[in-house]
Design a protein around this motif. Structure first.
Motif, PDB file in Angstrom:
ATOM      1  N   GLY A   1      53.849  -4.503   9.156  1.00 32.49           N
ATOM      2  CA  GLY A   1      53.526  -3.454  10.127  1.00 32.49           C
ATOM      3  C   GLY A   1      52.096  -3.925  10.703  1.00 32.49           C
ATOM      4  O   GLY A   1      51.761  -4.797  10.769  1.00 32.49           O
ATOM      5  N   ASN A   2      51.378  -2.615  11.333  1.00 32.06           N
ATOM      6  CA  ASN A   2      50.226  -2.863  12.065  1.00 32.06           C
ATOM      7  C   ASN A   2      49.141  -2.378  11.075  1.00 32.06           C
ATOM      8  O   ASN A   2      49.185  -1.308  10.502  1.00 32.06           O
ATOM      9  N   TRP A   3      47.993  -3.068  11.086  1.00 31.58           N
ATOM     10  CA  TRP A   3      47.057  -2.728  10.267  1.00 31.58           C
ATOM     11  C   TRP A   3      45.640  -2.714  10.969  1.00 31.58           C
ATOM     12  O   TRP A   3      45.506  -3.632  11.895  1.00 31.58           O
TER      13      TRP A   3
ATOM     14  N   TRP B   1      41.991  -3.261   4.762  1.00 33.31           N
ATOM     15  CA  TRP B   1      42.559  -2.905   5.862  1.00 33.31           C
ATOM     16  C   TRP B   1      43.366  -1.808   5.811  1.00 33.31           C
ATOM     17  O   TRP B   1      43.719  -1.417   4.553  1.00 33.31           O
ATOM     18  N   THR B   2      43.532  -0.856   6.933  1.00 35.84           N
ATOM     19  CA  THR B   2      44.200   0.440   6.807  1.00 35.84           C
ATOM     20  C   THR B   2      45.395   0.230   7.683  1.00 35.84           C
ATOM     21  O   THR B   2      45.399   0.179   8.713  1.00 35.84           O
ATOM     22  N   ARG B   3      46.501   0.813   7.109  1.00 40.86           N
ATOM     23  CA  ARG B   3      47.606   0.878   7.739  1.00 40.86           C
ATOM     24  C   ARG B   3      47.588   1.936   9.077  1.00 40.86           C
ATOM     25  O   ARG B   3      46.905   3.038   8.962  1.00 40.86           O
TER      26      ARG B   3
ATOM     27  N   ILE C   1      48.298  -4.501  -2.093  1.00 38.93           N
ATOM     28  CA  ILE C   1      48.423  -3.136  -1.206  1.00 38.93           C
ATOM     29  C   ILE C   1      48.479  -2.075  -2.247  1.00 38.93           C
ATOM     30  O   ILE C   1      48.991  -1.943  -3.241  1.00 38.93           O
TER      31      ILE C   1
ATOM     32  N   THR D   1      43.219  -4.550  15.532  1.00 34.42           N
ATOM     33  CA  THR D   1      44.663  -4.350  14.962  1.00 34.42           C
ATOM     34  C   THR D   1      45.137  -5.835  14.697  1.00 34.42           C
ATOM     35  O   THR D   1      45.392  -6.644  15.385  1.00 34.42           O
TER      36      THR D   1
ATOM     37  N   ASN E   1      48.168   3.174   1.567  1.00 26.47           N
ATOM     38  CA  ASN E   1      48.006   2.760   2.918  1.00 26.47           C
ATOM     39  C   ASN E   1      46.828   1.990   3.067  1.00 26.47           C
ATOM     40  O   ASN E   1      46.442   1.674   4.232  1.00 26.47           O
TER      41      ASN E   1
ATOM     42  N   LEU F   1      45.083  -2.108   2.403  1.00 28.51           N
ATOM     43  CA  LEU F   1      45.820  -3.728   2.273  1.00 28.51           C
ATOM     44  C   LEU F   1      44.349  -4.211   1.984  1.00 28.51           C
ATOM     45  O   LEU F   1      43.334  -4.468   2.724  1.00 28.51           O
TER      46      LEU F   1
END
Length: 113
Positions: A27-29, A110-112, A89, A36, A92, A94
């Protein structure tokens, strides 16, 4: 009409199944510096590529593993130095960790998106 309904229902179930089977890391973080990063399947693992910021398009890591724990390499895009890395993880978030000789380590969360 019934065929359309059955087709729509089947498509919805297949899409939901694919979403549930994806690894949590995909996904994107949002990185600690605000860019991003996209994590996607590649080869037998996962590739990390910056999507925004000064180094957009640059691959900054590769990981393997599954569930909540991953390991691999992380590259600092500013100086192109590569470090052994790990990721874990929790919901949400990382937590990315890069180390030199497993002694000198730096971490980021990092945050989702």
């Amino acid at each position: 009409m019934i065929r359309t309904f059955i087709f729509a229902a089947t498509t919805s179930v297949l899409m939901a199944t694919a979403a549930l089977s994806a690894e949590p890391i995909v996904g994107n973080w949002k990185t600690a510096s605000g860019e991003t990063a996209a994590i996607a399947s590649c080869g037998g693992g996962y590739c990390i590529t910056l999507k925004t910021g000064k180094f957009a398009g640059k691959r900054i890591g590769s990981m393997s593993g599954n569930g909540d724990s991953y390991s691999g390499e992380i590259t600092d895009p500013a100086n192109d130095k590569t470090y052994s890395g790990s990721a874990s993880i929790a919901g949400n978030s990382l937590k990315m960790k890069g180390c030199v000789l497993k002694v000198l380590c730096k971490s980021q969360t990092w945050t989702r998106l």
